[in-house]
Design an enzyme around this catalytic site. Structure first.
Site, PDB file in Angstrom:
ATOM      1  N   LYS A   1      39.177  38.749  34.326  1.00  0.00           N
ATOM      2  CA  LYS A   1      39.456  39.241  35.677  1.00  0.00           C
ATOM      3  C   LYS A   1      40.317  38.215  36.392  1.00  0.00           C
ATOM      4  CE  LYS A   1      37.257  40.752  39.918  1.00  0.00           C
ATOM      5  NZ  LYS A   1      35.988  41.039  40.591  1.00  0.00           N
TER       6      LYS A   1
ATOM      7  N   LYS B   1      41.191  43.286  33.821  1.00  0.00           N
ATOM      8  CA  LYS B   1      41.447  43.771  35.165  1.00  0.00           C
ATOM      9  C   LYS B   1      42.314  42.807  35.942  1.00  0.00           C
ATOM     10  CE  LYS B   1      38.699  44.492  39.187  1.00  0.00           C
ATOM     11  NZ  LYS B   1      37.464  44.184  39.787  1.00  0.00           N
TER      12      LYS B   1
HETATM   13  C1  PBG Z   1      34.039  42.596  42.764  1.00  0.00           C
HETATM   14  C2  PBG Z   1      35.065  43.592  42.382  1.00  0.00           C
HETATM   15  C3  PBG Z   1      36.375  43.712  42.886  1.00  0.00           C
HETATM   16  C4  PBG Z   1      36.934  44.831  42.257  1.00  0.00           C
HETATM   17  C5  PBG Z   1      35.977  45.352  41.407  1.00  0.00           C
HETATM   18  N1  PBG Z   1      34.824  44.551  41.470  1.00  0.00           N
HETATM   19  C6  PBG Z   1      37.088  42.988  43.938  1.00  0.00           C
HETATM   20  C7  PBG Z   1      37.337  41.556  43.966  1.00  0.00           C
HETATM   21  O1  PBG Z   1      37.126  40.789  43.032  1.00  0.00           O
HETATM   22  O2  PBG Z   1      37.783  41.162  45.035  1.00  0.00           O
HETATM   23  C8  PBG Z   1      38.321  45.348  42.484  1.00  0.00           C
HETATM   24  C9  PBG Z   1      38.561  46.764  42.106  1.00  0.00           C
HETATM   25  C10 PBG Z   1      39.807  47.345  42.648  1.00  0.00           C
HETATM   26  O3  PBG Z   1      40.662  46.667  43.228  1.00  0.00           O
HETATM   27  O4  PBG Z   1      39.958  48.561  42.486  1.00  0.00           O
HETATM   28  N2  PBG Z   1      32.864  43.219  43.207  1.00  0.00           N
END
Ligand code: PBG
Length: 325
Positions: free
Chosen positions: A196, A249
């Site tokens: 991520k 992601k």
């Molecule tokens: C954290 C989380 C995020 C997303 C999914 N889980 C946001 C972040 O790390 O700020 C992002 C998903 C998206 O942008 O569609 N709970």
């Protein structure tokens, strides 16, 4: 031999049946996971300003949506919660009657065939908007692990089918696996957001989930977008700790990372077509600058072609409809 005019690449592109026969990548409704935002309260169905056609639902309004998703043939939803109370340690994330715990039970009742996957991360539940316990201005890794494990366990107890940690703490897959196994949930899979990145593409999501960090950013735990070898090390760790599914992601700006992970590991790979990717398409389409349907199918096909097995996408309902048309 071997070149033009014997070889004519256009022969196999002549007409649609020919193209369909030789298509190398397919996108089906089975590949899709639909994210849902659940908010405290009653009677709420509020559109997210930066994400047209994406809504925050209170639990009572969620069941109809879940039935609709299931009726479209989508196998799974991914739940994010917006609680009433936020505090320093995200207490409402692991309460038996928390917003997600209630949502899981409601969906399981309304649409028993729909898999319920839950996001495991504290950022929506903490007053400071960070993904864990903050000590001296930074998220304390080891103190956060226990809270993540408690959160995952409480989702499991409420009936979740898969838990999906997205916090990027080191060792969280192990901590969650141990907590689940210790309470008998030995068959409950972990879908780990192993890779991520600290990404500007999450902007609209933080609107939707009300999880904007109150100071600084998340770069001390989410990955630097310039790195790909580091992504493989992240996956190695999560696989060793027992992750069943690996998530990457965002998706679109990281297709090379998806490919690299696909070529190196045999685990199922999920890719998250995140909020910013969705909102850009929606914004351009609403101005008539692009053909939404064709763009979405092209983007999602590219994510599969890169090597993803599963795609989490806010376009899932539209795609499911287009595929049966
Ligand atoms: C954290 C989380 C995020 C997303 C999914 N889980 C946001 C972040 O790390 O700020 C992002 C998903 C998206 O942008 O569609 N709970």
């Amino acid at each position: 031999m071997g070149g033009f005019p014997q070889v004519r690449m256009r022969r196999l592109r002549k007409n649609e049946p020919m193209r369909r026969l030789f298509r190398e990548t397919s996108l089906g409704v089975d590949d899709l996971i639909y994210p849902l935002f659940v908010i405290h309260g009653r009677g709420v169905r509020r559109e997210v300003e930066s994400m047209p056609e994406v809504f925050q639902y209170s639990v009572d309004k969620l069941t109809r949506e879940a039935k609709e998703v299931a009726a479209l043939g989508i196998n799974a939803v991914l739940l994010f919660g917006i609680p009433q109370e936020k505090d320093e340690v995200g207490s409402s994330a692991y309460q038996p009657d928390g917003v997600i715990q209630q949502a899981i039970r409601a969906i399981k009742k309304a649409a028993p065939g729909l898999l319920v996957i839950t996001d495991i991360c504290l950022c929506e539940y903490t007053s400071h908007g960070y993904c864990g316990v903050v000590v001296d201005g930074d998220v304390d890794n080891d103190k956060t692990l226990d809270l993540l494990a408690r959160m995952a366990l409480s989702h499991a107890e409420a009936g979740a089918d898969i838990v999906a940690p997205s916090d990027m703490m080191d060792g969280r897959v192990k901590a969650i696996r141990e907590a689940l196994d210790g309470s008998g949930f030995i068959n409950l899979p972990i879908m780990s957001y192993a890779v991520k990145y600290a990404s500007a593409f999450y902007g609209p999501f933080r609107d939707a989930a009300q999880s904007v960090p109150q100071f600084g950013d998340r770069r001390s735990y989410q990955m630097d977008s310039a790195n790909v070898r580091e992504a493989l090390r992240e996956v190695e760790q999560d696989v060793a700790e027992g992750a069943d599914i690996i998530m990457i992601k965002p998706a679109l700006a990281y297709l090379d990372v998806i490919r690299k992970v696909r070529d190196t590991f045999n685990h199922p790979i999920a890719a998250y077509n995140v909020s910013g990717e969705y909102s850009m398409v929606k914004a351009a389409a609403s101005r008539g600058w692009i053909d939404e349907r064709r763009i979405v199918m092209e983007i999602l096909t590219s994510i599969k072609r890169a090597g993803a097995d599963i795609i989490v996408t806010y376009h899932a309902k539209d795609v499911a409809r287009w595929l049966i048309e």
